[in-house]
Design an enzyme around this catalytic site. Structure first.
Site, PDB file in Angstrom:
ATOM      1  N   ASN A   1       0.806  -1.239   0.000  1.00  0.00           N
ATOM      2  CA  ASN A   1       0.000   0.000   0.000  1.00  0.00           C
ATOM      3  C   ASN A   1       0.834   1.282   0.000  1.00  0.00           C
ATOM      4  O   ASN A   1       0.410   2.288  -0.548  1.00  0.00           O
ATOM      5  CB  ASN A   1      -1.016  -0.009   1.142  1.00  0.00           C
ATOM      6  CG  ASN A   1      -0.391  -0.219   2.496  1.00  0.00           C
ATOM      7  OD1 ASN A   1       0.761  -0.646   2.598  1.00  0.00           O
ATOM      8  ND2 ASN A   1      -1.126   0.061   3.538  1.00  0.00           N
TER       9      ASN A   1
ATOM     10  N   GLU B   1       3.999  -5.088  12.370  1.00  0.00           N
ATOM     11  CA  GLU B   1       3.011  -4.001  12.225  1.00  0.00           C
ATOM     12  C   GLU B   1       1.917  -4.552  11.329  1.00  0.00           C
ATOM     13  O   GLU B   1       2.131  -4.728  10.123  1.00  0.00           O
ATOM     14  CB  GLU B   1       3.661  -2.768  11.590  1.00  0.00           C
ATOM     15  CG  GLU B   1       4.785  -2.177  12.409  1.00  0.00           C
ATOM     16  CD  GLU B   1       4.304  -1.366  13.601  1.00  0.00           C
ATOM     17  OE1 GLU B   1       5.101  -1.142  14.503  1.00  0.00           O
ATOM     18  OE2 GLU B   1       3.126  -0.963  13.629  1.00  0.00           O
TER      19      GLU B   1
ATOM     20  N   CYS C   1      -3.101   1.349   6.587  1.00  0.00           N
ATOM     21  CA  CYS C   1      -3.306   0.490   7.763  1.00  0.00           C
ATOM     22  C   CYS C   1      -4.122   1.211   8.825  1.00  0.00           C
ATOM     23  O   CYS C   1      -4.889   0.591   9.550  1.00  0.00           O
ATOM     24  CB  CYS C   1      -1.971   0.013   8.322  1.00  0.00           C
ATOM     25  SG  CYS C   1      -0.803   1.334   8.641  1.00  0.00           S
TER      26      CYS C   1
HETATM   27  P1  NDP Z   1       0.578  -9.503   3.333  1.00  0.00           P
HETATM   28  O1  NDP Z   1       0.621  -9.980   4.733  1.00  0.00           O
HETATM   29  O2  NDP Z   1      -0.151 -10.303   2.337  1.00  0.00           O
HETATM   30  O3  NDP Z   1       2.061  -9.361   2.759  1.00  0.00           O
HETATM   31  C1  NDP Z   1       3.034  -8.572   3.385  1.00  0.00           C
HETATM   32  C2  NDP Z   1       4.414  -8.993   2.890  1.00  0.00           C
HETATM   33  O4  NDP Z   1       4.715 -10.304   3.370  1.00  0.00           O
HETATM   34  C3  NDP Z   1       4.499  -9.069   1.366  1.00  0.00           C
HETATM   35  O5  NDP Z   1       5.774  -8.638   0.965  1.00  0.00           O
HETATM   36  C4  NDP Z   1       4.322 -10.556   1.124  1.00  0.00           C
HETATM   37  O6  NDP Z   1       4.827 -10.975  -0.098  1.00  0.00           O
HETATM   38  C5  NDP Z   1       5.117 -11.130   2.286  1.00  0.00           C
HETATM   39  N1  NDP Z   1       4.819 -12.524   2.625  1.00  0.00           N
HETATM   40  C6  NDP Z   1       3.764 -13.293   2.241  1.00  0.00           C
HETATM   41  N2  NDP Z   1       3.856 -14.530   2.804  1.00  0.00           N
HETATM   42  C7  NDP Z   1       4.979 -14.538   3.556  1.00  0.00           C
HETATM   43  C8  NDP Z   1       5.616 -15.494   4.393  1.00  0.00           C
HETATM   44  N3  NDP Z   1       5.100 -16.707   4.570  1.00  0.00           N
HETATM   45  N4  NDP Z   1       6.763 -15.150   5.027  1.00  0.00           N
HETATM   46  C9  NDP Z   1       7.287 -13.924   4.876  1.00  0.00           C
HETATM   47  N5  NDP Z   1       6.729 -12.963   4.095  1.00  0.00           N
HETATM   48  C10 NDP Z   1       5.598 -13.263   3.437  1.00  0.00           C
HETATM   49  O7  NDP Z   1       0.043  -8.004   3.398  1.00  0.00           O
HETATM   50  P2  NDP Z   1      -0.350  -7.073   2.187  1.00  0.00           P
HETATM   51  O8  NDP Z   1       0.824  -6.874   1.291  1.00  0.00           O
HETATM   52  O9  NDP Z   1      -1.618  -7.596   1.613  1.00  0.00           O
HETATM   53  O10 NDP Z   1      -0.602  -5.673   2.925  1.00  0.00           O
HETATM   54  C11 NDP Z   1      -1.822  -5.301   3.448  1.00  0.00           C
HETATM   55  C12 NDP Z   1      -1.839  -5.527   4.936  1.00  0.00           C
HETATM   56  O11 NDP Z   1      -0.780  -4.812   5.555  1.00  0.00           O
HETATM   57  C13 NDP Z   1      -3.095  -5.010   5.581  1.00  0.00           C
HETATM   58  O12 NDP Z   1      -3.594  -5.959   6.503  1.00  0.00           O
HETATM   59  C14 NDP Z   1      -2.645  -3.769   6.333  1.00  0.00           C
HETATM   60  O13 NDP Z   1      -3.422  -3.428   7.425  1.00  0.00           O
HETATM   61  C15 NDP Z   1      -1.258  -4.134   6.700  1.00  0.00           C
HETATM   62  N6  NDP Z   1      -0.458  -2.936   6.949  1.00  0.00           N
HETATM   63  C16 NDP Z   1      -0.108  -2.627   8.233  1.00  0.00           C
HETATM   64  C17 NDP Z   1       0.582  -1.456   8.513  1.00  0.00           C
HETATM   65  C18 NDP Z   1       1.003  -1.111   9.919  1.00  0.00           C
HETATM   66  O14 NDP Z   1       1.831  -0.245  10.078  1.00  0.00           O
HETATM   67  N7  NDP Z   1       0.435  -1.737  10.933  1.00  0.00           N
HETATM   68  C19 NDP Z   1       0.955  -0.532   7.450  1.00  0.00           C
HETATM   69  C20 NDP Z   1       0.550  -0.962   6.141  1.00  0.00           C
HETATM   70  C21 NDP Z   1      -0.133  -2.125   5.911  1.00  0.00           C
HETATM   71  P3  NDP Z   1       3.832 -10.993  -1.375  1.00  0.00           P
HETATM   72  O15 NDP Z   1       3.244  -9.638  -1.513  1.00  0.00           O
HETATM   73  O16 NDP Z   1       4.713 -11.318  -2.483  1.00  0.00           O
HETATM   74  O17 NDP Z   1       2.795 -12.040  -1.072  1.00  0.00           O
END
Ligand code: NDP
Length: 513
Positions: free
Chosen positions: A155, A250, A284
């Site tokens: 995002n 986070e 988020c």
């Molecule tokens: P995901 O949890 O799907 O993915 C986050 C990252 O983790 C991506 O780079 C993803 O790769 C990677 N990933 C996926 N599977 C694994 C694994 N098994 N081990 C290690 N890494 C892995 O989140 P989104 O990208 O969909 O982001 C949206 C989410 O992030 C929302 O829930 C939002 O609330 C949260 N968020 C939280 C924030 C905060 O500060 N609290 C800020 C911004 C977002 P890939 O994309 O290639 O699958």
């Protein structure tokens, strides 16, 4: 946009050979680049290179490291158009979202950490307050952990991915960043820029790939900073437990806004609209649900419906060409559709929007939902889209009960008379609560931010936001001393008895606090 990273197998930015991932512009559906899908063995190779580069980077000292990061700040601002166009192309966000959130945050973060890193990580003298150690010199100091692995969401490619690399680098670590597979291009651009700005080779690498690449990075890193969904965060934590690697998580949220009867309704309505729809609702700490006290509910809803109805949506092609951009992923768009359909099936009404946008891109129309309650996913699960469900409540106590009725606790906001709103804010179960404001707390790099409950573990920003990337060491130094301490072997009855008496005398009630 050209194909990225398809050539060199061993470039410093982690681009390698093998399978590729297409990167799409979600506002147009066009494929704009391809990036490598790095396998675990390639991540391990990058980790070896990064570890080898780390001592030289640490040896540069705070001034040397800060110089490189300040150079990057200048580079990003000088190349603002290129950075913004990359952000807009890979996420579908608007030019305003890219300039006013991503660039503004990163400029502030680079400035803040470059200025304060040394102070936060300076040796600290600890005064001897325990009688047993009187006269000793005590110091706490911080050593970089070595290699920090950062795993980011899609995002905010600059804020949520590279943003966390800034304090990690300034603390003297090398960093491998695994951006989301959907939005890797900004990270690659910054990696190239860092080299141009004087960063030694291999100190910062980008490991493009999918979930498996992220999992491999967890295995390699000495510390993992993860931002993403709660479900993936739990997987990262479980994997890190195998190597006892510390992590900060986070995660997701379902941030409530409470509007009290004595609120400035126009300000509250503008805030509810902007902070729920900003970045297409994919923040988020977006406002995800609103509770409004009965006396002002109708007035508030009418103001909001009018404002949301006037929002322009579509691909952003320059300043002020669109207010709400695209959803970044098709999967997220489906979640939004599902939540709205579930709410409507259970009795909610969409006062605006309520469906996908026309055209090729991944758009969902800005949507205001009324007649909602907690039987609906739109009120209890993270929607992460341009939706604003508004619920009527009898009073502040009901609003508070409903706001806290959530597995999440990332952030919240209260609008109302300042005294009353602040008192209510203190009772909300969330890591950050804004009063007569929302979301802007994220730009306060000096203010810690971390989620409660299922929204996270640990925090970012503030002194703790850089110290977490270090190992704390305590130095305990004897200056004036005897050849043999009184309590040492061999024990002698006379001195033992004297010492026993001394211990009791020292800590008898009332003597030592
Ligand atoms: P995901 O949890 O799907 O993915 C986050 C990252 O983790 C991506 O780079 C993803 O790769 C990677 N990933 C996926 N599977 C694994 C694994 N098994 N081990 C290690 N890494 C892995 O989140 P989104 O990208 O969909 O982001 C949206 C989410 O992030 C929302 O829930 C939002 O609330 C949260 N968020 C939280 C924030 C905060 O500060 N609290 C800020 C911004 C977002 P890939 O994309 O290639 O699958």
């Amino acid at each position: 946009m050209a194909s990225v990273g398809t050539t060199a197998a061993q470039s410093t930015n982690g681009r390698g050979s093998g399978a590729e991932i297409p990167v799409e512009n979600p506002a147009t559906g066009e494929v704009i680049a391809h990036v490598p899908d790095l396998h675990a063995d390639r991540v391990a190779e990058l980790a070896v290179l990064a570890r080898a580069a780390q001592p030289g980077w640490q040896a540069l000292g705070f001034d040397g490291r800060a110089r490189v990061l300040r150079n990057l700040r200048t580079w990003i601002m000088d190349h603002g158009d290129e950075v913004v166009e990359t952000l807009v192309a890979e996420t579908g966000k608007t030019y305003e979202d890219a300039n006013l959130i991503e660039l503004l945050y990163i400029g502030g973060a680079l400035t803040y950490w470059a200025k304060h890193a040394e102070r936060f990580l300076a040796d600290e003298r600890v005064g001897a307050r325990t009688l047993a150690v009187t006269g000793k010199k005590m110091i706490t100091r911080y050593e970089p952990v070595g290699l920090v692995g950062i795993i980011g969401p899609w995002n905010y490619p600059l804020v949520n991915s590279f943003g966390d690399a800034i304090p990690a680098l300034l603390a003297g670590n090398s960093v491998i960043l695994k951006p989301s597979e959907f939005t890797p291009l900004t990270s690659l651009l910054v990696a190239d820029a860092l080299v141009e700005c004087g960063l030694p080779a291999n100190v910062f690498a980008v490991a493009t790939g999918r979930g498996a690449t992220g999992a491999a990075l967890v295995d390699e890193a000495d510390y993992v900073m993860f931002t993403g969904s709660t479900a993936t965060g739990k997987k990262v934590l479980a994997r890190a437990a195998q190597t006892l690697t510390p992590v900060a998580l986070e995660l997701g949220g379902k941030d409530p806004m409470i509007v009290l009867a004595d609120a400035d309704l126009e300000r509250a309505a503008n805030a509810a609209v902007y902070y729920s729809m900003l970045n297409g609702g994919q923040t988020c700490i977006s406002v995800e649900r609103v509770y409004v006290e009965e006396p002002v509910y109708d007035d508030f809803v009418e103001r909001v419906v009018k404002k949301v109805g006037a929002i322009r949506q579509g691909p952003s092609t320059g300043p002020a060409t669109s207010e709400v951009g695209a959803m970044t992923t098709g999967a997220q768009l489906e979640i939004v559709e599902r939540h709205v359909a579930d709410a409507v099936a259970k009795g909610a009404h969409a006062r605006t929007g309520g469906k996908r946008g026309d055209g090729k891109g991944l758009f969902y129309e800005p949507t205001v939902l009324v007649d909602v309650d907690h039987s609906m996913q739109a009120m209890t699960e993270e929607t992460f889209g341009p939706t604003l469900p508004i619920m009527r409540v009898a009073d502040a106590e009901e609003a508070l009960r409903l706001a806290n009725d959530s597995p999440y606790g990332l952030a919240a906001s209260v609008y109302g008379g300042r005294e009353r709103a602040e008192q209510l804010a203190r009772r909300i179960e969330a890591g950050a609560v804004c009063v007569n404001d929302a979301l802007l707390n994220y730009l306060a790099v000096e203010l810690p931010m971390g989620g409660w409950k299922s929204s996270g573990l640990g925090s970012r920003h503030g002194a703790g936001g850089i110290r977490k990337y270090t190992k704390q060491q305590s130095l305990f130094i004897s200056r004036v001393h005897l050849k043999r301490e009184l309590f040492m072997f061999p024990y002698k009855a006379k001195s033992s008895k004297l010492l026993f008496k001394g211990v009791r005398a020292l800590y008898r009630r009332g003597k030592r606090g």
